[in-house]
Write a protein that holds these residues in place. Structure first.
Motif, PDB file in Angstrom:
ATOM      1  N   MET A   1       0.833  -1.205   0.000  1.00 51.05           N
ATOM      2  CA  MET A   1       0.000   0.000   0.000  1.00 51.05           C
ATOM      3  C   MET A   1       0.864   1.250   0.000  1.00 51.05           C
ATOM      4  O   MET A   1       0.545   2.249  -0.647  1.00 51.05           O
ATOM      5  CB  MET A   1      -0.942  -0.007   1.202  1.00 51.05           C
ATOM      6  CG  MET A   1      -2.086  -0.997   1.095  1.00 51.05           C
ATOM      7  SD  MET A   1      -3.271  -0.824   2.453  1.00 51.05           S
ATOM      8  CE  MET A   1      -3.874   0.840   2.187  1.00 51.05           C
TER       9      MET A   1
ATOM     10  N   LEU B   1       2.276   1.730  -3.555  1.00 45.77           N
ATOM     11  CA  LEU B   1       1.341   1.974  -4.649  1.00 45.77           C
ATOM     12  C   LEU B   1       1.314   3.451  -5.022  1.00 45.77           C
ATOM     13  O   LEU B   1       1.186   4.321  -4.152  1.00 45.77           O
ATOM     14  CB  LEU B   1      -0.070   1.530  -4.264  1.00 45.77           C
ATOM     15  CG  LEU B   1      -0.402   0.045  -4.387  1.00 45.77           C
ATOM     16  CD1 LEU B   1      -1.810  -0.218  -3.861  1.00 45.77           C
ATOM     17  CD2 LEU B   1      -0.308  -0.412  -5.836  1.00 45.77           C
TER      18      LEU B   1
ATOM     19  N   ALA C   1      -1.116   4.796  -6.617  1.00 47.91           N
ATOM     20  CA  ALA C   1      -2.525   5.192  -6.517  1.00 47.91           C
ATOM     21  C   ALA C   1      -2.920   5.324  -5.055  1.00 47.91           C
ATOM     22  O   ALA C   1      -2.412   4.610  -4.185  1.00 47.91           O
ATOM     23  CB  ALA C   1      -3.419   4.160  -7.208  1.00 47.91           C
TER      24      ALA C   1
ATOM     25  N   VAL D   1      -5.203   4.743  -1.893  1.00 53.89           N
ATOM     26  CA  VAL D   1      -6.083   3.673  -1.424  1.00 53.89           C
ATOM     27  C   VAL D   1      -6.797   4.157  -0.166  1.00 53.89           C
ATOM     28  O   VAL D   1      -6.147   4.575   0.798  1.00 53.89           O
ATOM     29  CB  VAL D   1      -5.305   2.381  -1.122  1.00 53.89           C
ATOM     30  CG1 VAL D   1      -6.267   1.294  -0.634  1.00 53.89           C
ATOM     31  CG2 VAL D   1      -4.552   1.903  -2.356  1.00 53.89           C
TER      32      VAL D   1
ATOM     33  N   GLU E   1     -14.219   1.981  -7.269  1.00 51.74           N
ATOM     34  CA  GLU E   1     -14.625   1.436  -5.971  1.00 51.74           C
ATOM     35  C   GLU E   1     -14.910  -0.050  -6.083  1.00 51.74           C
ATOM     36  O   GLU E   1     -15.520  -0.503  -7.053  1.00 51.74           O
ATOM     37  CB  GLU E   1     -15.866   2.186  -5.476  1.00 51.74           C
ATOM     38  CG  GLU E   1     -16.419   1.655  -4.165  1.00 51.74           C
ATOM     39  CD  GLU E   1     -17.695   2.376  -3.773  1.00 51.74           C
ATOM     40  OE1 GLU E   1     -18.545   1.768  -3.119  1.00 51.74           O
ATOM     41  OE2 GLU E   1     -17.843   3.551  -4.162  1.00 51.74           O
TER      42      GLU E   1
ATOM     43  N   ILE F   1     -13.203  -0.541  -0.828  1.00 51.45           N
ATOM     44  CA  ILE F   1     -11.879  -0.010  -1.140  1.00 51.45           C
ATOM     45  C   ILE F   1     -12.012   0.953  -2.310  1.00 51.45           C
ATOM     46  O   ILE F   1     -12.529   0.588  -3.373  1.00 51.45           O
ATOM     47  CB  ILE F   1     -10.891  -1.138  -1.484  1.00 51.45           C
ATOM     48  CG1 ILE F   1     -10.735  -2.090  -0.291  1.00 51.45           C
ATOM     49  CG2 ILE F   1      -9.533  -0.566  -1.881  1.00 51.45           C
ATOM     50  CD1 ILE F   1      -9.821  -3.262  -0.577  1.00 51.45           C
TER      51      ILE F   1
ATOM     52  N   LEU G   1     -10.000   3.408  -4.966  1.00 48.22           N
ATOM     53  CA  LEU G   1      -8.709   3.658  -5.599  1.00 48.22           C
ATOM     54  C   LEU G   1      -8.755   5.015  -6.297  1.00 48.22           C
ATOM     55  O   LEU G   1      -9.666   5.280  -7.087  1.00 48.22           O
ATOM     56  CB  LEU G   1      -8.370   2.562  -6.604  1.00 48.22           C
ATOM     57  CG  LEU G   1      -8.145   1.157  -6.037  1.00 48.22           C
ATOM     58  CD1 LEU G   1      -7.821   0.186  -7.165  1.00 48.22           C
ATOM     59  CD2 LEU G   1      -7.026   1.153  -5.014  1.00 48.22           C
TER      60      LEU G   1
ATOM     61  N   HIS H   1      -6.615   7.289  -8.747  1.00 43.58           N
ATOM     62  CA  HIS H   1      -5.475   7.368  -9.670  1.00 43.58           C
ATOM     63  C   HIS H   1      -5.336   8.803 -10.161  1.00 43.58           C
ATOM     64  O   HIS H   1      -6.302   9.404 -10.650  1.00 43.58           O
ATOM     65  CB  HIS H   1      -5.690   6.442 -10.871  1.00 43.58           C
ATOM     66  CG  HIS H   1      -5.724   4.990 -10.527  1.00 43.58           C
ATOM     67  ND1 HIS H   1      -4.605   4.193 -10.524  1.00 43.58           N
ATOM     68  CD2 HIS H   1      -6.759   4.193 -10.159  1.00 43.58           C
ATOM     69  CE1 HIS H   1      -4.944   2.959 -10.179  1.00 43.58           C
ATOM     70  NE2 HIS H   1      -6.236   2.938  -9.962  1.00 43.58           N
TER      71      HIS H   1
END
Length: 397
Positions: free
Chosen positions: A62, A65, A67, A69, A129, A139, A141, A143
């Motif tokens: 995480m 990443l 992106a 989260v 989502e 969750i 995301l 971007h």
């Protein structure tokens, strides 16, 4: 004679008493229990180690990443975020309600994408989502597609400029012809023998040619600029009423019946009202031009389920001569026109506006039976597009 006493028979329901365990058997049972307990304890410790290892891997993943989260529970409270999400939305998100955080995200013309005012400038985010199978958490995301969006806009603009470059020769001819006519008419105005009536006719023709040039240059600029600018919320039926007020006199002057209907009630769209109105006006003007006197043109608006979710469809239908199949594919090409007075940019601009708002235009036509143009647009709820995280179950109503 005294009665004979019969001894009580043993009860069939009473099981026979188990023989008592001796010390050796008890010691063996205790040893088995101890071994099973040790095995369970070893397995539990191994599972704890695996869980710790997986947790560490997940934390590292995480954190790495790019992106953002955001994990949100059933009640809409943020329970976990990564560094990328905090860099976008700020620190201390855990424990806050997601609907309150999502207020800083503003919808765009592209479904699933929002904008965010950031210290480094406005950022464009793609939001998706996914709900966990348990249904307890979701969750999200985030971007950062700012650079991708800029590259996409640049590519679209380059495509439009390339299309204009390919049509330079034809465009030069389109500009030269009305300009030459306007120069000829204005030159005739210098002739002293012209009377007032003839002079007025020549002046009107010169003005007509100049207005055509103005319209051609305006369409060129709209096509080169591409997507529209300002966006706002506006009523669907209000837009249809405005189109009716504008186009009905034109149809009446050509002795064509014009009808409009809208069953959307107080439904609203989010977009550039002027640009969308211009796109629909282009479709309606083309329908009126293609219809003979005594024919009929209709404009309808209704809510419809589209592939991307709820949407609104504008349907422009005429009873005109129809469009041959070999020409239908080219109608939306820049500078292609079947009318002597057409600029060839109206339909290209209309499709560009529709796609700039996340929709598109479709054509259904049969020669001799008229044509039907359908402009579909996604429906916006509030400030967020349908299907994005800001409009999901984790949001407050």
């Amino acid at each position: 004679m005294s009665p004979t006493t019969i001894p009580d028979a043993p009860s069939a329901a009473t099981p026979p008493a188990a023989p008592p365990l001796d010390a050796a058997q008890l010691a063996e049972a205790f040893a088995l229990f101890s071994r099973a307990s040790e095995e369970l304890s070893t397995a539990y410790n191994a599972l704890q180690g695996q869980v710790a290892q997986l947790t560490e891997r997940l934390t590292v993943l995480m954190g790495a990443l790019p992106a953002g989260v955001v994990v949100v529970d059933r009640g809409g409270v943020v329970v976990q975020v990564n560094r990328a999400a905090e860099s976008l939305l700020g620190a201390g998100l855990a424990g806050q309600r997601w609907p309150a955080i999502a207020r800083v995200l503003e919808a765009t013309g592209t479904p699933g994408e929002v904008t965010l005012e950031h210290a480094e400038g406005q950022r464009r985010l793609s939001v998706s989502e996914t709900a966990l199978e348990s249904g307890e958490e979701r969750i999200l995301l985030l971007h950062d597609v700012t650079e991708t969006h800029r590259m996409r806009l640049a590519a679209e603009r380059n495509e439009r400029l390339a299309a204009m470059g390919e049509m330079v020769a034809g465009l030069a001819h389109q500009l030269r012809t009305p300009l030459a006519a306007a120069l000829l008419y204005t030159g005739n105005l210098r002739q002293p023998e012209l009377g007032p009536v003839e002079r007025a006719k020549v002046a009107d023709r010169a003005i007509e040619r100049l207005r055509y040039l103005e319209r051609l240059i305006r369409d060129m600029l709209l096509f080169a600029r591409g997507d529209s600018l300002g966006r706002q919320h506006f009523g669907v039926c209000d837009l249809v009423a405005e189109l009716t007020h504008t186009l009905e006199p034109l149809a009446r002057a050509r002795q064509i019946e014009f009808d409009s209907t809208c069953d959307c009630g107080d439904l609203t769209l989010y977009g550039d009202r002027k640009a969308l109105g211009g796109a629909l006006t282009n479709l309606l003007e083309n329908a009126i031009q293609a219809t003979e006197a005594g024919g009929r043109v209709t404009c309808e608006a209704h809510r419809e389920q589209l592939a991307a979710g709820d949407g609104v469809c504008f349907v422009v239908r005429d009873s005109g001569r129809g469009i041959p199949a070999e020409l239908q594919e080219r109608l939306f090409e820049p500078f292609f026109t079947t009318r002597a007075e057409g600029t060839g940019l109206g339909l290209a601009i209309a499709r560009g506006v529709a796609r700039g708002h996340g929709g598109d235009i479709a054509l259904l036509s049969t020669p001799g039976q008229g044509s039907t143009f359908t402009l579909n647009l996604p429906l916006w709820r509030g400030e967020a597009p349908v299907g994005t995280a800001a409009d999901s179950g984790v949001s407050a109503s």
